[in-house]
Design a protein around this motif. Structure first.
Motif, PDB file in Angstrom:
ATOM      1  N   ALA A 178       0.804  -1.226   0.000  1.00 38.32           N
ATOM      2  CA  ALA A 178       0.000   0.000   0.000  1.00 38.32           C
ATOM      3  C   ALA A 178       0.839   1.279   0.000  1.00 38.32           C
ATOM      4  CB  ALA A 178      -0.970  -0.011   1.190  1.00 38.32           C
ATOM      5  N   PRO A 179       1.934   1.363   0.775  1.00 36.76           N
ATOM      6  CA  PRO A 179       2.710   2.604   0.758  1.00 36.76           C
ATOM      7  C   PRO A 179       3.425   2.855  -0.579  1.00 36.76           C
ATOM      8  CG  PRO A 179       3.166   1.326   2.739  1.00 36.76           C
ATOM      9  CD  PRO A 179       2.418   0.429   1.812  1.00 36.76           C
ATOM     10  N   LEU A 180       3.556   1.802  -1.393  1.00 36.80           N
ATOM     11  CA  LEU A 180       4.295   1.911  -2.649  1.00 36.80           C
ATOM     12  C   LEU A 180       3.381   2.038  -3.859  1.00 36.80           C
ATOM     13  CD1 LEU A 180       6.765  -1.050  -1.931  1.00 36.80           C
ATOM     14  CD2 LEU A 180       7.082   1.373  -1.365  1.00 36.80           C
ATOM     15  N   ALA A 181       2.080   1.875  -3.656  1.00 35.46           N
ATOM     16  CA  ALA A 181       1.138   1.789  -4.773  1.00 35.46           C
ATOM     17  C   ALA A 181       0.191   2.983  -4.786  1.00 35.46           C
ATOM     18  CB  ALA A 181       0.332   0.497  -4.680  1.00 35.46           C
ATOM     19  N   GLU A 182      -0.272   3.308  -5.990  1.00 34.58           N
ATOM     20  CA  GLU A 182      -1.307   4.335  -6.120  1.00 34.58           C
ATOM     21  C   GLU A 182      -2.643   3.807  -5.623  1.00 34.58           C
ATOM     22  OE1 GLU A 182      -3.260   5.613 -10.054  1.00 34.58           O
ATOM     23  OE2 GLU A 182      -1.732   7.145  -9.681  1.00 34.58           O
TER      24      GLU A 182
END
Length: 259
Positions: A178-182
């Protein structure tokens, strides 16, 4: 582990392809804007075929670490491109718009670093789509391990804990990506497959999860192991009202879009 058996794997192709279709249905990408697609761990090409149909103008590449599987995939889709590679070491030549991994990453360790690496390998706005069997605690797989710890099979099979990667919880994958994805979409479902007999259930898992167990056994030990395993399958999957056995098969899905 010996090479995969495409014929045995494909015996239940409709059932194996259903979650691949369900995964692809949640990939919200306009085919006109997709140029490069990778089917990571393509097997005999059943999932690659779905990608070719969905993205007819894209370059679709299937990868696998089994020459036998790749041979079947090339027979099935002679116009597609297939490459021999190991997922742990795989790097794309061109950043893909879609990395699609159907029932392959459960064999690969190190998800904490692998999944972020695959997301990072995408082109901007690209999608990482993953489906993994989540059935280690089902009777089919619990019984494999129980028998593998018993004589006369234990010595030949050895340390079976390394045969398959232990998955994280679904929310763990969410927190990882989640922190790396749009955007990220995760879900888990259990398919219910009516099977003709206990032997049919054994045939199903012999094409995948049971394979590393029996590969290490002599023909005589294979015969006794499979006989004992089928007896236990019979007890754990009772006859239903139509005389079939209902095989529950939980699967985990992840669709993450790169910013």
């Amino acid at each position: 582990m010996l090479d995969w058996n495409p014929a045995l794997y494909s015996r239940f192709e409709d059932e194996r392809t259903r979650p691949a279709r369900d995964l692809l249905a949640r990939v919200a990408m306009d085919p006109a804007g997709v140029a490069n697609v990778v089917d990571l761990g393509c097997g005999p090409g059943n999932s690659t075929e779905l990608l070719v149909e969905r993205f007819p103008h894209a370059s679709v590449v299937g990868t696998d670490n089994s020459e036998a599987m790749l041979d079947k995939a090339r027979e099935r889709l002679p116009a597609a491109t297939f490459q021999l590679s190991d997922i742990q070491d795989w790097q794309p030549d061109v950043a893909p718009d879609l990395i699609y991994a159907n029932a392959s990453l459960q064999w690969v360790p190190g998800h904490e670093t692998l999944f972020p690496r695959l997301l990072d390998a995408l082109a901007p706005g690209g999608t990482l789509a993953i489906q993994m069997p989540d059935n280690r605690d089902e009777p089919t797989h619990r019984l494999m391990r129980e028998l593998a710890a018993k004589a006369p099979w234990a010595k030949a099979i050895g340390d079976f804990s390394r045969f398959r990667t232990e998955l994280m919880a679904l929310d763990g994958y969410y927190d990882l990506l989640a922190p790396l994805a749009e955007s990220i979409d995760v879900w888990r479902t259990a398919y219910q497959h009516p099977m003709e007999s206990p032997a049919a259930i054994v045939d199903w898992v012999r094409g995948t999860g049971l394979k590393p167990f029996v590969d290490r056994l002599s023909p005589e030990l294979q015969e006794s192991y499979l006989a004992a395993y089928e007896r236990r399958i019979d007890m754990n999957y009772p006859e239903r009202s139509d005389e079939k056995r209902l095989l529950a098969f939980p699967r985990m899905f992840i669709v993450a879009r790169k910013a």
